[in-house]
Design a protein around this motif. Sequence first.
Motif, PDB file in Angstrom:
ATOM      1  N   PRO A 151       0.838  -1.205   0.000  1.00  0.00           N
ATOM      2  CA  PRO A 151       0.000   0.000   0.000  1.00  0.00           C
ATOM      3  C   PRO A 151       0.871   1.253   0.000  1.00  0.00           C
ATOM      4  CG  PRO A 151      -0.797  -1.579   1.622  1.00  0.00           C
ATOM      5  CD  PRO A 151       0.524  -2.097   1.129  1.00  0.00           C
ATOM      6  N   GLY A 152       0.359   2.302  -0.641  1.00  0.00           N
ATOM      7  CA  GLY A 152       1.146   3.526  -0.695  1.00  0.00           C
ATOM      8  C   GLY A 152       0.473   4.589  -1.530  1.00  0.00           C
ATOM      9  N   THR A 153       1.041   5.777  -1.493  1.00  0.00           N
ATOM     10  CA  THR A 153       0.530   6.905  -2.270  1.00  0.00           C
ATOM     11  C   THR A 153       1.557   7.292  -3.324  1.00  0.00           C
ATOM     12  OG1 THR A 153      -0.758   7.729  -0.394  1.00  0.00           O
ATOM     13  CG2 THR A 153      -0.289   9.288  -2.167  1.00  0.00           C
ATOM     14  N   TYR A 154       1.125   7.324  -4.562  1.00  0.00           N
ATOM     15  CA  TYR A 154       1.983   7.655  -5.699  1.00  0.00           C
ATOM     16  C   TYR A 154       1.694   9.071  -6.179  1.00  0.00           C
ATOM     17  CZ  TYR A 154       3.436   2.758  -6.242  1.00  0.00           C
ATOM     18  OH  TYR A 154       3.967   1.509  -6.039  1.00  0.00           O
ATOM     19  N   THR A 155       2.756   9.805  -6.461  1.00  0.00           N
ATOM     20  CA  THR A 155       2.650  11.171  -6.976  1.00  0.00           C
ATOM     21  C   THR A 155       3.152  11.210  -8.410  1.00  0.00           C
ATOM     22  OG1 THR A 155       3.024  12.063  -4.751  1.00  0.00           O
ATOM     23  CG2 THR A 155       3.326  13.585  -6.603  1.00  0.00           C
ATOM     24  N   ALA A 156       2.472  11.987  -9.248  1.00  0.00           N
ATOM     25  CA  ALA A 156       2.845  12.090 -10.665  1.00  0.00           C
ATOM     26  C   ALA A 156       3.905  13.161 -10.865  1.00  0.00           C
ATOM     27  CB  ALA A 156       1.622  12.410 -11.508  1.00  0.00           C
ATOM     28  N   TYR A 157       4.933  12.832 -11.626  1.00  0.00           N
ATOM     29  CA  TYR A 157       5.969  13.784 -12.026  1.00  0.00           C
ATOM     30  C   TYR A 157       6.069  13.730 -13.551  1.00  0.00           C
ATOM     31  CZ  TYR A 157       7.249  13.373  -7.104  1.00  0.00           C
ATOM     32  OH  TYR A 157       7.215  13.367  -5.731  1.00  0.00           O
ATOM     33  N   VAL A 158       6.162  14.895 -14.177  1.00  0.00           N
ATOM     34  CA  VAL A 158       6.138  14.955 -15.635  1.00  0.00           C
ATOM     35  C   VAL A 158       7.359  15.689 -16.158  1.00  0.00           C
ATOM     36  CG1 VAL A 158       4.923  15.870 -17.652  1.00  0.00           C
ATOM     37  CG2 VAL A 158       3.624  14.839 -15.773  1.00  0.00           C
ATOM     38  N   ASN A 159       7.979  15.110 -17.157  1.00  0.00           N
ATOM     39  CA  ASN A 159       8.987  15.793 -17.971  1.00  0.00           C
ATOM     40  C   ASN A 159       8.292  16.124 -19.291  1.00  0.00           C
ATOM     41  OD1 ASN A 159      11.135  16.649 -19.498  1.00  0.00           O
ATOM     42  ND2 ASN A 159      12.338  14.780 -19.284  1.00  0.00           N
ATOM     43  N   GLN A 160       7.959  17.392 -19.499  1.00  0.00           N
ATOM     44  CA  GLN A 160       7.127  17.780 -20.626  1.00  0.00           C
ATOM     45  C   GLN A 160       7.899  17.758 -21.943  1.00  0.00           C
ATOM     46  OE1 GLN A 160       3.720  20.697 -18.855  1.00  0.00           O
ATOM     47  NE2 GLN A 160       5.627  21.691 -19.455  1.00  0.00           N
ATOM     48  N   PRO A 161       7.299  17.209 -23.017  1.00  0.00           N
ATOM     49  CA  PRO A 161       7.930  17.318 -24.335  1.00  0.00           C
ATOM     50  C   PRO A 161       8.014  18.785 -24.752  1.00  0.00           C
ATOM     51  CG  PRO A 161       6.138  15.696 -24.331  1.00  0.00           C
ATOM     52  CD  PRO A 161       6.041  16.452 -23.050  1.00  0.00           C
ATOM     53  N   THR A 162       9.022  19.142 -25.517  1.00  0.00           N
ATOM     54  CA  THR A 162       9.205  20.519 -25.960  1.00  0.00           C
ATOM     55  C   THR A 162       7.964  21.021 -26.705  1.00  0.00           C
ATOM     56  OG1 THR A 162      11.578  20.141 -26.185  1.00  0.00           O
ATOM     57  CG2 THR A 162      10.662  22.059 -27.324  1.00  0.00           C
ATOM     58  N   GLY A 163       7.429  22.157 -26.253  1.00  0.00           N
ATOM     59  CA  GLY A 163       6.291  22.769 -26.926  1.00  0.00           C
ATOM     60  C   GLY A 163       4.953  22.163 -26.571  1.00  0.00           C
ATOM     61  N   VAL A 164       4.913  21.260 -25.589  1.00  0.00           N
ATOM     62  CA  VAL A 164       3.671  20.593 -25.206  1.00  0.00           C
ATOM     63  C   VAL A 164       3.494  20.688 -23.690  1.00  0.00           C
ATOM     64  CG1 VAL A 164       2.383  18.415 -25.196  1.00  0.00           C
ATOM     65  CG2 VAL A 164       3.846  18.991 -27.144  1.00  0.00           C
ATOM     66  N   SER A 165       2.308  21.124 -23.270  1.00  0.00           N
ATOM     67  CA  SER A 165       1.964  21.127 -21.845  1.00  0.00           C
ATOM     68  C   SER A 165       1.306  19.806 -21.489  1.00  0.00           C
ATOM     69  CB  SER A 165       1.004  22.275 -21.523  1.00  0.00           C
ATOM     70  OG  SER A 165       1.611  23.522 -21.779  1.00  0.00           O
ATOM     71  N   VAL A 166       1.648  19.279 -20.321  1.00  0.00           N
ATOM     72  CA  VAL A 166       1.103  18.006 -19.874  1.00  0.00           C
ATOM     73  C   VAL A 166       0.473  18.197 -18.491  1.00  0.00           C
ATOM     74  CG1 VAL A 166       1.596  15.586 -19.365  1.00  0.00           C
ATOM     75  CG2 VAL A 166       2.890  16.761 -21.158  1.00  0.00           C
ATOM     76  N   PHE A 167      -0.800  17.808 -18.358  1.00  0.00           N
ATOM     77  CA  PHE A 167      -1.515  17.933 -17.091  1.00  0.00           C
ATOM     78  C   PHE A 167      -2.040  16.556 -16.693  1.00  0.00           C
ATOM     79  CE2 PHE A 167      -2.067  21.780 -19.609  1.00  0.00           C
ATOM     80  CZ  PHE A 167      -1.570  22.751 -18.764  1.00  0.00           C
ATOM     81  N   VAL A 168      -1.729  16.127 -15.473  1.00  0.00           N
ATOM     82  CA  VAL A 168      -2.168  14.820 -14.973  1.00  0.00           C
ATOM     83  C   VAL A 168      -3.225  15.043 -13.889  1.00  0.00           C
ATOM     84  CG1 VAL A 168      -1.448  12.658 -13.895  1.00  0.00           C
ATOM     85  CG2 VAL A 168       0.119  13.860 -15.431  1.00  0.00           C
ATOM     86  N   LYS A 169      -4.308  14.284 -13.966  1.00  0.00           N
ATOM     87  CA  LYS A 169      -5.397  14.423 -12.987  1.00  0.00           C
ATOM     88  C   LYS A 169      -5.945  13.041 -12.631  1.00  0.00           C
ATOM     89  CE  LYS A 169      -9.742  16.904 -12.259  1.00  0.00           C
ATOM     90  NZ  LYS A 169     -10.759  17.807 -12.846  1.00  0.00           N
ATOM     91  N   PRO A 170      -5.996  12.691 -11.339  1.00  0.00           N
ATOM     92  CA  PRO A 170      -5.430  13.416 -10.205  1.00  0.00           C
ATOM     93  C   PRO A 170      -3.910  13.283 -10.180  1.00  0.00           C
ATOM     94  CG  PRO A 170      -6.286  11.317  -9.479  1.00  0.00           C
ATOM     95  CD  PRO A 170      -6.647  11.428 -10.932  1.00  0.00           C
ATOM     96  N   LYS A 171      -3.268  14.112  -9.378  1.00  0.00           N
ATOM     97  CA  LYS A 171      -1.816  14.086  -9.293  1.00  0.00           C
ATOM     98  C   LYS A 171      -1.304  13.078  -8.271  1.00  0.00           C
ATOM     99  CE  LYS A 171      -0.968  18.795 -10.927  1.00  0.00           C
ATOM    100  NZ  LYS A 171      -0.348  20.101 -10.639  1.00  0.00           N
ATOM    101  N   ARG A 172      -2.240  12.544  -7.473  1.00  0.00           N
ATOM    102  CA  ARG A 172      -1.848  11.537  -6.480  1.00  0.00           C
ATOM    103  C   ARG A 172      -2.822  10.367  -6.536  1.00  0.00           C
ATOM    104  NH1 ARG A 172      -0.271  16.269  -4.120  1.00  0.00           N
ATOM    105  NH2 ARG A 172       1.871  16.281  -3.299  1.00  0.00           N
ATOM    106  N   LEU A 173      -2.281   9.184  -6.377  1.00  0.00           N
ATOM    107  CA  LEU A 173      -3.082   7.963  -6.352  1.00  0.00           C
ATOM    108  C   LEU A 173      -2.754   7.204  -5.072  1.00  0.00           C
ATOM    109  CD1 LEU A 173      -2.503   6.750 -10.035  1.00  0.00           C
ATOM    110  CD2 LEU A 173      -4.467   8.039  -9.172  1.00  0.00           C
ATOM    111  N   LYS A 174      -3.764   6.935  -4.262  1.00  0.00           N
ATOM    112  CA  LYS A 174      -3.552   6.238  -2.993  1.00  0.00           C
ATOM    113  C   LYS A 174      -4.082   4.816  -3.093  1.00  0.00           C
ATOM    114  CE  LYS A 174      -4.174   6.631   2.012  1.00  0.00           C
ATOM    115  NZ  LYS A 174      -4.729   7.451   3.119  1.00  0.00           N
ATOM    116  N   PHE A 175      -3.211   3.863  -2.835  1.00  0.00           N
ATOM    117  CA  PHE A 175      -3.578   2.449  -2.912  1.00  0.00           C
ATOM    118  C   PHE A 175      -3.543   1.843  -1.505  1.00  0.00           C
ATOM    119  CE2 PHE A 175      -1.848   3.543  -7.037  1.00  0.00           C
ATOM    120  CZ  PHE A 175      -2.772   2.967  -7.906  1.00  0.00           C
ATOM    121  N   LYS A 176      -4.621   1.123  -1.167  1.00  0.00           N
ATOM    122  CA  LYS A 176      -4.725   0.533   0.168  1.00  0.00           C
ATOM    123  C   LYS A 176      -4.447  -0.969   0.177  1.00  0.00           C
ATOM    124  CE  LYS A 176      -8.124   3.968   1.720  1.00  0.00           C
ATOM    125  NZ  LYS A 176      -9.508   4.178   2.245  1.00  0.00           N
ATOM    126  N   LYS A 177      -4.503  -1.603  -1.008  1.00  0.00           N
ATOM    127  CA  LYS A 177      -4.308  -3.053  -1.038  1.00  0.00           C
ATOM    128  C   LYS A 177      -3.776  -3.497  -2.391  1.00  0.00           C
ATOM    129  CE  LYS A 177      -9.149  -3.803  -2.335  1.00  0.00           C
ATOM    130  NZ  LYS A 177     -10.406  -4.470  -1.996  1.00  0.00           N
TER     131      LYS A 177
END
Length: 593
Positions: free
Chosen positions: A522-548
Amino acid sequence: MRQLSLGDSPIISRKLIGARYFNKGYAAAAGKLNSSFDTPRDNEGHGSHTLSTAGGNFVANASVFGFGEGTAKGGSPRARVAAYKVCWPPIAGNECFDADVMAAFDSAIHDGVDVLSLSLGGEPVGFFNDSIAIGSFHAVKRGIVVVCSAGNSGPADATASNLAPWQITVGASTMDREFPSYVVLGNKMRFKGSSLSTKTLPEKFVSLISAADAKAPNASVQDALLCQAETLDPSKVKGKILVCLRGVNARVDKGQQAALAGAVGMILANNELTGNEITADAHVLPASHINYTAGTAVFSYINSTKSPVGYITPATTLVGTKPAPFMAAFSSKGPNIIVPDILKPDITAPGVSVIAAYTGLVGPTNQDFDKRRVQFNSVSGTSMSCPHVSGIAGLLKTLYPHWSPSAIKSAIMTTATTMDNLKERILNASNVEATPFSYGAGHILPNLAMNPGLVYDLLENDYLNFLCALGYKETQVLLFSEKPYKCPKPISLANFNYPSITVSNLSDSITVTRTVKNVGSPGTYTAYVNQPTGVSVFVKPKRLKFKKVGEEKTFSVTLKIKETGAAKDYVFGKLEWSDNQHHVRSPIVVKAS
């Protein structure tokens, strides 16, 4: 019938060991075959080499003529293995016939294999016309992991084959072991080459000659420079070290032509396309293979000196070399010409100067003139990198017998690295930073693949929906589904749950969805992005919590072209989910329309 490259297809299984052969498709084109064809025996080395790489057991004191000595083992050394021979001497360019390939798939599925390793392929065609794509689909839906070579048509773009998303497609990169043999010139310049030549020269200067200057009267300069058959004048070559250019004919054939012309040694120089990729071959005379920059310097020295001289040092074994890995020039590249929105290759693995078992029926150069015999040989190609991944897939199958083939594929891809052993970005053979079109998700890291944290899973219906999204007709889908399948509507390829994100025609913005399954603690994962040149990247949600374990979470990724710096050509980035223990990485590949 499609042309497929020569090779047997090894498998890994916990249930069987053996070998089979399939030649009815071949016989339909070749005519009645004599009894010598009724055998799975490997008579040219490719099948032995790839099978032992995937599942060979521990063998002490393995080497090629004493080079690279150590204990050899395959990726799954305790596995049971079998070979399915489907390739035969070429007929009009065809070696492996679709009917035989499909028959081998049927047998492997019936035999209950766990992993299929296919070091063969051909020109990409639609999946409904692709025997490997169809056969591998039926294997995957029965839980069999299918690993395929990307091909050896690099370094040009859009050359990769085996492009179906249910296959693990493997490129080739180097490892941190070399077999250096130095070229020393009369002007005191010294260049590191590579060789497995058993014959050596005294370390004293002898005359050098460019193969272009040694051409036979009726040969062209270009053919002579390539050291092709009957292009060299023995009266000019005898007693000298001949300098040949890489390309067209086999590297080892150039050495044979040099020897036949009376050369005492050969320097093999890369052309510009092959760059820094040098390969260790068991040449029949003292020889060293040098890179493009060194080759340019050698030719320049010869052309600027009345009496050019040099010598070649004996080959040695060197481990821990840097930088490693880098991409092989021959390794076929993306983009995927059948489905541009699926990244191929998926992964890269060692495929240059790989030492593995070999047949005793031919010599190490695989040429008729070579009467030597070896138990192990050094061979290069994506045929060699493919079984590295197959062996690792076998280990993962043992660790996690209930994981789907796509979960195993995800674990391999999302834990790969894009860094070399200098902590720099992996380069290609021209010393330019490589891209996912060369290495997919990166260079495989087996230990990390055992504990990926999260996986992107895909099941049979997902793959059928993928075919529907391509616009396949019901009769075409039936080749894969075996029973009528109704395509859902609407359906989008963008939401196909692949471990990489590729958008080949981005007009403004697009939102894609992915689902990850927790296979770790179990744990909480956070999103990190390395954006391609000239492109914006948005992740939703930015955190995912797993209990099992087994819990799934869905997220969206929005890709939007920036007003400035729009991606007119392919650009690359990365999405990473991390809980500080696991790092689940996916390449992002984008091209603006």
